[in-house]
Scaffold this active site. Structure first.
Site, mmCIF file in Angstrom:
data_model
loop_
_atom_site.group_PDB
_atom_site.id
_atom_site.type_symbol
_atom_site.label_atom_id
_atom_site.label_comp_id
_atom_site.label_asym_id
_atom_site.label_seq_id
_atom_site.Cartn_x
_atom_site.Cartn_y
_atom_site.Cartn_z
ATOM 1 C CG LEU A 125 -2.250 -0.714 1.162
ATOM 2 C CD1 LEU A 125 -2.042 -2.219 1.052
ATOM 3 C CD2 LEU A 125 -3.095 -0.409 2.398
ATOM 4 N N GLY A 134 10.222 -8.100 -5.324
ATOM 5 C CA GLY A 134 11.401 -8.929 -5.109
ATOM 6 C C GLY A 134 11.318 -9.696 -3.803
ATOM 7 C CE1 TYR A 192 -1.256 7.508 -5.751
ATOM 8 C CE2 TYR A 192 -3.284 8.103 -6.885
ATOM 9 C CZ TYR A 192 -2.619 7.347 -5.935
ATOM 10 O OH TYR A 192 -3.309 6.443 -5.168
ATOM 11 N NE ARG A 209 -6.893 11.236 -0.224
ATOM 12 C CZ ARG A 209 -6.340 10.038 -0.021
ATOM 13 N NH1 ARG A 209 -6.553 9.077 -0.885
ATOM 14 N NH2 ARG A 209 -5.588 9.829 1.041
#
Length: 325
Positions: free
Chosen positions: A90, A119, A162, A203
């Site tokens: 995340l 990885g 983004y 936001r």
């Protein structure tokens, strides 16, 4: 340095429960996910560098024996002693307020951070879930947005750092899935809100609630006619939990398909907070999506999932949390 409750490195399976890593685990969504996983009996490593996350989001978990916090930047090599069963990736700043403030770190975490996390999944033979975003659709020309739509993104616009970071993250995830046979999952998250969001997140919903509680007018960009689907965080966490346990390896939209105009959301927040300051209209930002609404057919069919919390109920809970804070 791993600083779990025991103070020593843990190994998978020692307590008979699954061991998982959540990168960006001290973020808004990451904190809720860690809470859910600990509650389900998982042994959780929460990894974050606190660039945009906060220990306040996981402070109630710090005394849990199955919770461990690690301060680490995933754009540098990730070392986790012992085994891992699952990785939820995340880590990423996600607020529009960050796009101009920290554009390079956003690009680095989407590219290098995802590379490092994949990885680790390969080395540990762990199932990997990428938290992608509806921003991969850009300013969409298809409504509602389904997972087969390739999007309409401006790669050199303000939001491009983004949008393209997440598009690249999806590409490298699928490359590891196809080439290295890493067991991957991919969620495209639509507008999500709820308790513990940053009040100055940038936001729509935290902006509106913060302004209303401060006795300020709500800032609406443009005429407020652009639409958004707003999803309560508990619904998202349920969808992510189900996706990780499913056999669905294609991207899956998780969002609420009920569309609201920005102006309608503003009016609902004004009503729930009792604010009488009204709305202030400002110019529309560059590349601001005009419509955003998910097609959740795949989530319904593959996961048996759909949102349960309506906008008024979810906003009421979020207003209450902001008021207490």
């Amino acid at each position: 340095m791993f600083t779990g409750a025991s103070g020593v490195p843990e190994t998978a399976g020692s307590s008979g429960s699954r061991r998982v890593l959540v990168t960006g685990g001290a973020g808004f969504i990451g904190g809720h996910l860690c809470e859910r996983l600990v509650g389900e009996g998982y042994r959780v490593i929460c990894m974050d560098n606190l660039r945009t996350g906060s220990l306040d989001n996981v402070k109630h978990l710090r005394s849990e024996p199955n919770f461990e916090y690690v301060d680490h930047d995933v754009t540098t090599y990730i070392h986790v002693p012992g085994g891992l069963d699952e990785i939820y990736h995340l880590a990423s700043p996600a607020s529009p307020a960050d796009f101009e403030r920290i554009p390079i770190p956003i690009l680095k975490v989407g590219a290098i951070g995802t590379y490092n996390a994949l990885g680790l999944a390969l080395a540990k033979d762990a199932r990997f879930l990428l938290a992608s975003t509806s921003e991969v659709y850009g300013d969409p020309k298809v409504h509602p947005q389904h997972e087969e739509y390739w999007g309409n993104v401006n790669p050199i616009g303000i939001r491009g750092v983004y949008d393209e970071a997440k598009r690249y993250a999806e590409s490298i995830t699928m490359a590891y899935h196809r080439h290295h046979r890493v067991d991957t999952r991919m969620v495209r998250i639509f507008n999500t809100y709820g308790p513990r969001m940053r009040s100055h997140d940038g936001r729509m919903i935290p902006n509106f609630i913060g302004q209303a509680l401060a006795g300020e007018p709500l800032t609406v960009y443009g005429a407020g006619e652009q639409t958004r689907s707003i999803q309560y965080v508990d619904d998202l966490i349920e969808g992510m939990f189900r996706l990780m346990r499913s056999e669905e390896t294609r991207p899956v939209n998780l969002g609420n398909p009920v569309e609201y105009t920005v102006a309608e959301v503003a009016e609902l927040v004004l009503s729930l907070t009792g604010s009488e300051r009204g709305v202030e209209y400002l110019p529309l930002p560059e590349d601001d999506p005009k419509r955003r609404c998910p097609d959740i057919t795949r989530a319904r069919e593959s996961l048996g999932w759909e949102p349960q919390v309506g906008a008024e109920e979810g906003l009421r809970k979020t207003v209450s949390c902001f008021s207490e804070r």
